[in-house]
Design an enzyme around this catalytic site. Structure first.
Site, PDB file in Angstrom:
ATOM      1  N   ASP A  31     -10.774  -4.407   7.941  1.00 32.79           N
ATOM      2  CA  ASP A  31      -9.862  -5.407   8.521  1.00 32.79           C
ATOM      3  C   ASP A  31     -10.602  -6.257   9.557  1.00 32.79           C
ATOM      4  O   ASP A  31     -10.400  -7.481   9.635  1.00 32.79           O
ATOM      5  CB  ASP A  31      -8.644  -4.706   9.139  1.00 32.79           C
TER       6      ASP A  31
ATOM      7  N   ARG B  68       0.843  -1.205   0.000  1.00 35.55           N
ATOM      8  CA  ARG B  68       0.000   0.000   0.000  1.00 35.55           C
ATOM      9  C   ARG B  68       0.874   1.249   0.000  1.00 35.55           C
ATOM     10  O   ARG B  68       0.522   2.262  -0.588  1.00 35.55           O
ATOM     11  CB  ARG B  68      -0.920   0.001   1.222  1.00 35.55           C
TER      12      ARG B  68
ATOM     13  N   ARG C 225     -12.854  -8.765   7.785  1.00 34.44           N
ATOM     14  CA  ARG C 225     -12.082  -9.933   7.305  1.00 34.44           C
ATOM     15  C   ARG C 225     -11.824 -10.890   8.478  1.00 34.44           C
ATOM     16  O   ARG C 225     -12.033 -12.102   8.358  1.00 34.44           O
ATOM     17  CB  ARG C 225     -10.766  -9.466   6.683  1.00 34.44           C
TER      18      ARG C 225
ATOM     19  N   HIS D  78      -3.502   0.716   8.513  1.00 29.20           N
ATOM     20  CA  HIS D  78      -3.985  -0.242   7.516  1.00 29.20           C
ATOM     21  C   HIS D  78      -2.787  -0.730   6.705  1.00 29.20           C
ATOM     22  O   HIS D  78      -2.561  -0.326   5.584  1.00 29.20           O
ATOM     23  CB  HIS D  78      -5.009   0.458   6.613  1.00 29.20           C
TER      24      HIS D  78
HETATM   25  P1  NAI Z   1      -9.800   2.112  -9.260  1.00 28.85           P
HETATM   26  O1  NAI Z   1      -8.575   2.278 -10.073  1.00 28.85           O
HETATM   27  O2  NAI Z   1     -10.836   1.141  -9.679  1.00 28.85           O
HETATM   28  O3  NAI Z   1     -10.536   3.545  -9.116  1.00 28.85           O
HETATM   29  C1  NAI Z   1      -9.864   4.722  -8.818  1.00 28.85           C
HETATM   30  C2  NAI Z   1     -10.548   5.844  -9.582  1.00 28.85           C
HETATM   31  O4  NAI Z   1      -9.990   7.088  -9.163  1.00 28.85           O
HETATM   32  C3  NAI Z   1     -10.367   5.746 -11.088  1.00 28.85           C
HETATM   33  O5  NAI Z   1     -11.632   5.709 -11.727  1.00 28.85           O
HETATM   34  C4  NAI Z   1      -9.610   7.014 -11.447  1.00 28.85           C
HETATM   35  O6  NAI Z   1      -9.945   7.556 -12.701  1.00 28.85           O
HETATM   36  C5  NAI Z   1     -10.024   7.929 -10.307  1.00 28.85           C
HETATM   37  N1  NAI Z   1      -9.149   9.073 -10.129  1.00 28.85           N
HETATM   38  C6  NAI Z   1      -7.796   9.148 -10.258  1.00 28.85           C
HETATM   39  N2  NAI Z   1      -7.380  10.405 -10.036  1.00 28.85           N
HETATM   40  C7  NAI Z   1      -8.481  11.152  -9.763  1.00 28.85           C
HETATM   41  C8  NAI Z   1      -8.693  12.503  -9.429  1.00 28.85           C
HETATM   42  N3  NAI Z   1      -7.681  13.376  -9.353  1.00 28.85           N
HETATM   43  N4  NAI Z   1      -9.951  12.916  -9.230  1.00 28.85           N
HETATM   44  C9  NAI Z   1     -10.997  12.064  -9.308  1.00 28.85           C
HETATM   45  N5  NAI Z   1     -10.851  10.757  -9.612  1.00 28.85           N
HETATM   46  C10 NAI Z   1      -9.602  10.312  -9.828  1.00 28.85           C
HETATM   47  O7  NAI Z   1      -9.311   1.809  -7.765  1.00 28.85           O
HETATM   48  P2  NAI Z   1     -10.197   1.241  -6.570  1.00 28.85           P
HETATM   49  O8  NAI Z   1     -10.109  -0.215  -6.539  1.00 28.85           O
HETATM   50  O9  NAI Z   1     -11.520   1.907  -6.644  1.00 28.85           O
HETATM   51  O10 NAI Z   1      -9.370   1.790  -5.308  1.00 28.85           O
HETATM   52  C11 NAI Z   1      -9.346   3.163  -5.029  1.00 28.85           C
HETATM   53  C12 NAI Z   1      -8.414   3.461  -3.869  1.00 28.85           C
HETATM   54  O11 NAI Z   1      -8.960   2.903  -2.659  1.00 28.85           O
HETATM   55  C13 NAI Z   1      -7.017   2.845  -3.995  1.00 28.85           C
HETATM   56  O12 NAI Z   1      -6.056   3.753  -3.494  1.00 28.85           O
HETATM   57  C14 NAI Z   1      -7.086   1.617  -3.117  1.00 28.85           C
HETATM   58  O13 NAI Z   1      -5.834   1.191  -2.669  1.00 28.85           O
HETATM   59  C15 NAI Z   1      -7.954   2.137  -1.998  1.00 28.85           C
HETATM   60  N6  NAI Z   1      -8.590   1.122  -1.188  1.00 28.85           N
HETATM   61  C16 NAI Z   1      -8.586   1.320   0.172  1.00 28.85           C
HETATM   62  C17 NAI Z   1      -9.214   0.443   1.011  1.00 28.85           C
HETATM   63  C18 NAI Z   1      -9.220   0.690   2.477  1.00 28.85           C
HETATM   64  O14 NAI Z   1      -9.447  -0.233   3.248  1.00 28.85           O
HETATM   65  N7  NAI Z   1      -9.023   1.917   2.924  1.00 28.85           N
HETATM   66  C19 NAI Z   1      -9.874  -0.755   0.495  1.00 28.85           C
HETATM   67  C20 NAI Z   1      -9.873  -0.854  -0.948  1.00 28.85           C
HETATM   68  C21 NAI Z   1      -9.242   0.065  -1.746  1.00 28.85           C
HETATM   69  C1  2OP Z   2      -7.429  -3.814   0.967  1.00 21.71           C
HETATM   70  O1  2OP Z   2      -7.061  -4.067   2.129  1.00 21.71           O
HETATM   71  C2  2OP Z   2      -6.707  -2.507  -0.968  1.00 21.71           C
HETATM   72  O2  2OP Z   2      -6.325  -1.731   1.210  1.00 21.71           O
HETATM   73  C3  2OP Z   2      -7.157  -2.472   0.408  1.00 21.71           C
HETATM   74  O3  2OP Z   2      -8.040  -4.648   0.270  1.00 21.71           O
END
Ligand code: NAI
Ligand code: 2OP
Length: 307
Positions: free
Chosen positions: A147, A87, A150, A174
């Site tokens: 978390d 991450r 899970r 995380h």
């Molecule tokens: P994804 O790639 O499917 O979606 C990300 C979106 O953000 C894309 O559509 C992209 O065009 C958009 N984007 C990029 N720059 C942008 C900006 N400046 N303004 C607006 N939109 C913008 O990725 P996903 O799977 O949706 O994950 C998104 C984020 O969430 C990642 O950083 C991932 O690691 C994180 N994540 C965090 C979790 C947590 O537990 N906190 C769990 C799952 C994902």
């Molecule tokens: C996860 O734990 C990507 O942080 C995200 O699945």
């Protein structure tokens, strides 16, 4: 209630769909940099609303003017992990994205509560807090709920019991050093140490810590989004309905848990004004040093930020 979801990718679109399904807002704005994509996804969601009886009006946009006067903003914009990436590898790219997104949010919705999802989660929550200038109760990170979900799933699977009966809490950052609290984990009030052998519990703790990468290794092109979006929307619901849920969430600490000037996951009371209280558990020395190690990992990454 007007909610904006920034980032209409896997997590953001799933969050938006769940908000529509659960009727958690009157207006929902989905924002992305990709032209047409948030518009198409939001319209598709809106067209699903008569079937589910939801009056959420979902609209997509590439323009932050559409987000004006949002009450709550969920930030999911940023790149996701691929196999071989941690991450933390996302930090530089996502910090720049989160910084510019937060500036736009504050410009149009100065009073919005910010719920961070982008990774590395604790560091991105810090970026949003710093850039917005908001007090700590209004910038909160989602990770502990995921978390813990899970952890709960794996325990329910091992015991072949309902997930509804499993209560668990994962604290810390995380990342690999997150802190699943075995001592506070129960099944219908029974400590899991009474129900599962130590070796099984240790394996579940390990699998929980690796929960994110387990999915990345299967998907190969991105990371998890079903459980992350469900977790995010549990927090959205707690805020929208002022439920005052006790949920592990990432917040800025000012001495709680003997930690100061860092963001990590701790149990909070989550309601309409955001983080309404930090619940202080009395930790053993071992739990406390695991939490401190996790906090130090986050602190080191915050120090590397260039925003
Ligand atoms: P994804 O790639 O499917 O979606 C990300 C979106 O953000 C894309 O559509 C992209 O065009 C958009 N984007 C990029 N720059 C942008 C900006 N400046 N303004 C607006 N939109 C913008 O990725 P996903 O799977 O949706 O994950 C998104 C984020 O969430 C990642 O950083 C991932 O690691 C994180 N994540 C965090 C979790 C947590 O537990 N906190 C769990 C799952 C994902
Ligand atoms: C996860 O734990 C990507 O942080 C995200 O699945």
């Amino acid at each position: 209630m007007k909610i904006t979801v920034v980032g209409a990718g896997n997590v953001g679109a799933s969050v938006a769909q769940r908000i529509v399904d659960k009727s958690l807002a009157r207006e929902l704005v989905l924002i992305d940099v990709i032209e047409g994509m948030p518009q198409g996804k939001a319209l598709d969601m809106f067209e699903s609303s008569p079937i589910d009886g939801s009056d959420v009006h979902a609209i997509g946009s590439n323009d932050y003017a559409t987000t004006v006067n949002s009450d709550l903003v969920v930030i999911t914009s940023g790149i996701a992990r691929k196999p071989g990436m941690s991450r933390d590898d996302l930090q530089n790219t996502n910090a720049a994205i989160v910084k510019s997104v937060t500036e736009n949010i504050v410009k149009y919705s100065p009073n919005a509560l910010i719920l961070m999802v982008a990774n590395p989660l604790d560091v991105m929550t810090y970026v949003a807090m710093k850039v917005s200038g908001h007090p700590r109760n209004r910038v909160i990170g989602m990770a502990g709920v995921l978390d813990s979900a899970r952890f709960r799933s794996f325990i329910a699977e091992a015991l072949s019991v309902s997930v509804a009966d499993v209560q668990a809490m994962v604290l810390g950052g995380h990342g690999d050093s997150m802190v699943p609290l075995v001592r506070f984990t129960t099944v219908a009030g029974i400590p899991i140490t009474e129900l599962l052998p130590k070796e099984t519990i240790d394996n579940i703790v390990k699998r929980t810590r690796n929960g994110g990468i387990e999915i990345v290794n299967y998907l190969k092109t991105g990371s998890a989004y079903y459980a992350p979006s469900a977790s995010t929307v549990q927090m959205v619901e707690a805020i929208v309905k002022d439920k005052k849920r006790i949920l592990p969430s990432s917040v800025w600490l000012e001495g709680e848990y003997n930690l100061k000037g860092v963001i990590v996951g701790v149990p909070i009371k989550l309601g309409a004004s955001g983080c309404e209280e930090i619940i202080q558990l009395s930790l053993t020395d071992e739990e406390q040093s695991a939490l401190e190690k996790s906090a130090n990992d986050v602190r080191e990454n915050i120090a590397k930020l260039n925003i």
